[in-house]
Motif scaffolding. Structure first.
Motif, PDB file in Angstrom:
ATOM      1  N   LYS A   1       0.837  -1.192   0.000  1.00  0.00           N
ATOM      2  CA  LYS A   1       0.000   0.000   0.000  1.00  0.00           C
ATOM      3  C   LYS A   1       0.871   1.242   0.000  1.00  0.00           C
ATOM      4  N   ARG A   2       0.488   2.240  -0.779  1.00  0.00           N
ATOM      5  CA  ARG A   2       1.233   3.496  -0.822  1.00  0.00           C
ATOM      6  C   ARG A   2       0.816   4.419   0.318  1.00  0.00           C
ATOM      7  N   GLU A   3       1.640   5.443   0.556  1.00  0.00           N
ATOM      8  CA  GLU A   3       1.305   6.478   1.521  1.00  0.00           C
ATOM      9  C   GLU A   3       0.098   7.283   1.020  1.00  0.00           C
ATOM     10  N   PRO A   4      -0.819   7.667   1.928  1.00  0.00           N
ATOM     11  CA  PRO A   4      -1.939   8.513   1.491  1.00  0.00           C
ATOM     12  C   PRO A   4      -1.426   9.882   1.043  1.00  0.00           C
ATOM     13  N   LEU A   5      -2.141  10.482   0.101  1.00  0.00           N
ATOM     14  CA  LEU A   5      -1.664  11.694  -0.559  1.00  0.00           C
ATOM     15  C   LEU A   5      -2.713  12.803  -0.525  1.00  0.00           C
ATOM     16  N   SER A   6      -2.253  14.008  -0.171  1.00  0.00           N
ATOM     17  CA  SER A   6      -3.061  15.217  -0.288  1.00  0.00           C
ATOM     18  C   SER A   6      -2.552  16.040  -1.464  1.00  0.00           C
ATOM     19  N   VAL A   7      -3.438  16.380  -2.392  1.00  0.00           N
ATOM     20  CA  VAL A   7      -3.106  17.326  -3.459  1.00  0.00           C
ATOM     21  C   VAL A   7      -3.521  18.709  -2.990  1.00  0.00           C
ATOM     22  N   VAL A   8      -2.588  19.665  -3.051  1.00  0.00           N
ATOM     23  CA  VAL A   8      -2.821  21.001  -2.525  1.00  0.00           C
ATOM     24  C   VAL A   8      -2.728  22.019  -3.661  1.00  0.00           C
ATOM     25  N   VAL A   9      -3.755  22.864  -3.786  1.00  0.00           N
ATOM     26  CA  VAL A   9      -3.797  23.896  -4.825  1.00  0.00           C
ATOM     27  C   VAL A   9      -4.256  25.198  -4.193  1.00  0.00           C
ATOM     28  N   ILE A  10      -3.524  26.290  -4.439  1.00  0.00           N
ATOM     29  CA  ILE A  10      -4.017  27.606  -4.032  1.00  0.00           C
ATOM     30  C   ILE A  10      -4.621  28.279  -5.257  1.00  0.00           C
ATOM     31  N   THR A  11      -5.703  29.031  -5.049  1.00  0.00           N
ATOM     32  CA  THR A  11      -6.447  29.566  -6.181  1.00  0.00           C
ATOM     33  C   THR A  11      -6.882  31.010  -5.961  1.00  0.00           C
ATOM     34  N   TYR A  12      -7.084  31.680  -7.083  1.00  0.00           N
ATOM     35  CA  TYR A  12      -7.800  32.957  -7.129  1.00  0.00           C
ATOM     36  C   TYR A  12      -8.282  33.171  -8.561  1.00  0.00           C
ATOM     37  N   ASN A  13      -9.566  33.089  -8.754  1.00  0.00           N
ATOM     38  CA  ASN A  13     -10.179  33.271 -10.073  1.00  0.00           C
ATOM     39  C   ASN A  13      -9.508  32.412 -11.146  1.00  0.00           C
TER      40      ASN A  13
ATOM     41  N   PHE B   1      -5.018  36.466   0.476  1.00  0.00           N
ATOM     42  CA  PHE B   1      -3.677  36.236  -0.070  1.00  0.00           C
ATOM     43  C   PHE B   1      -2.716  37.287   0.469  1.00  0.00           C
ATOM     44  N   ASP B   2      -1.575  36.840   1.012  1.00  0.00           N
ATOM     45  CA  ASP B   2      -0.530  37.769   1.422  1.00  0.00           C
ATOM     46  C   ASP B   2       0.685  37.667   0.507  1.00  0.00           C
ATOM     47  N   ASP B   3       1.133  36.431   0.251  1.00  0.00           N
ATOM     48  CA  ASP B   3       2.202  36.187  -0.711  1.00  0.00           C
ATOM     49  C   ASP B   3       2.196  34.695  -1.019  1.00  0.00           C
ATOM     50  N   PHE B   4       2.876  34.306  -2.105  1.00  0.00           N
ATOM     51  CA  PHE B   4       2.823  32.911  -2.530  1.00  0.00           C
ATOM     52  C   PHE B   4       3.419  31.969  -1.495  1.00  0.00           C
ATOM     53  N   GLY B   5       4.569  32.331  -0.930  1.00  0.00           N
ATOM     54  CA  GLY B   5       5.207  31.466   0.050  1.00  0.00           C
ATOM     55  C   GLY B   5       4.339  31.202   1.262  1.00  0.00           C
ATOM     56  N   PRO B   6       3.907  32.243   1.975  1.00  0.00           N
ATOM     57  CA  PRO B   6       3.047  32.023   3.143  1.00  0.00           C
ATOM     58  C   PRO B   6       1.728  31.330   2.822  1.00  0.00           C
ATOM     59  N   GLN B   7       1.131  31.669   1.664  1.00  0.00           N
ATOM     60  CA  GLN B   7      -0.153  31.060   1.324  1.00  0.00           C
ATOM     61  C   GLN B   7       0.001  29.564   1.052  1.00  0.00           C
TER      62      GLN B   7
END
Length: 256
Positions: free
Chosen positions: A2-14, A59-65
């Motif tokens: 069995k593989r490790e469970p995975l979260s796909v993470v996406v930040i968005t704006y319009n 949104f403050d900046d890409f890194g922190p978000q």
């Protein structure tokens, strides 16, 4: 195994125009987390239609978000995608195999660029970017421009996998992005006291063009590759031209 469970993470704006394709390619993941910045289009509706867990934060900046989104993920292994990126066919299987008893802190995925009306040739040189990682061993760095994940431990590139940056669908979009990016870099470069701005303006753009066209093999992509190399050289020129302009303006305000 069995593989490790995975979260796909996406930040968005319009990102309603590209998010559908992005999330369709990762609907096999154990979790999709979308951190939105207050979209006014159908971005959030698309995310929820794909079963994503949606959170909203200004949104403050890409890194922190992005770090905020990683911290919200339910699973330790995270696949980070931008809303205008999508996995190529066959990449799912490579990722799932890599997550079976992984011995690395993270994995780089090669990125292919959209070049206006086509996509970068598979035999072109692709950049490997750290997008799949154990969030317990990684964090966003504090680089002001082009912030990226750094991990504590070994990293491997999955050359049989790749993903497509699907953002630059036409020349106008590309030039608008170049203008925004170069403007956002001025303050960062001023703080670094970057030297030899004039020489960089003159000599770096042609070097950049040759690197893209020949070394990255954009010549395989016909006129689209040539135009992408030329606009990239203009990007290299414009960031130093704007830096030079900012210094000239500051000198005129304070002649002493």
């Amino acid at each position: 195994m069995k593989r490790e469970p995975l979260s796909v993470v996406v930040i968005t704006y319009n990102n309603g125009g590209t998010l559908e394709a992005c999330l369709t390619g990762v609907d096999w993941a154990d979790e999709i987390l979308v951190l939105d910045s207050g979209s006014t289009d159908d971005t959030v509706d698309i995310a929820r239609r794909h079963g994503a867990r949606v959170a909203v934060h200004p949104f403050d900046d890409f890194g922190p978000q992005k770090q905020r989104a990683y911290d919200m993920a339910s699973h330790d292994w995270v696949l980070n995608l931008d809303a205008d990126e999508l996995l190529s066919p066959g990449t799912r299987e490579v990722i799932e195999q890599a997550l079976v008893a992984p011995r690395y802190a993270g994995f780089r995925l090669p990125r292919r660029e959209r070049l206006f009306w086509t996509v970068q040739h598979r035999r072109g040189r692709r950049n490997g970017l750290l997008r799949l990682f154990d969030r317990r061993r990684g964090r966003m760095n504090d680089v002001e421009v082009h912030a990226a994940v750094e991990v504590d431990g070994p990293v491997k590139t999955l050359w049989r996998a790749d993903f497509i940056n699907d953002g630059d669908r036409d020349i106008t979009t590309r030039m608008d992005k170049i203008n925004r990016y170069t403007s956002s870099m001025v303050a960062h470069k001023l703080r670094r006291k970057q030297r030899y701005t004039g020489l960089r303006m003159v000599f770096y753009p042609p070097v950049y063009f040759l690197r893209q066209y020949l070394v990255k093999r954009y010549f395989l992509d016909g006129w689209a590759g040539f135009i992408a190399s030329a606009t990239g050289a203009f990007y290299a020129f414009l960031k130093y031209a704007k830096l030079h302009e900012a210094r000239e303006q500051a000198a005129r305000k304070d002649p002493h």
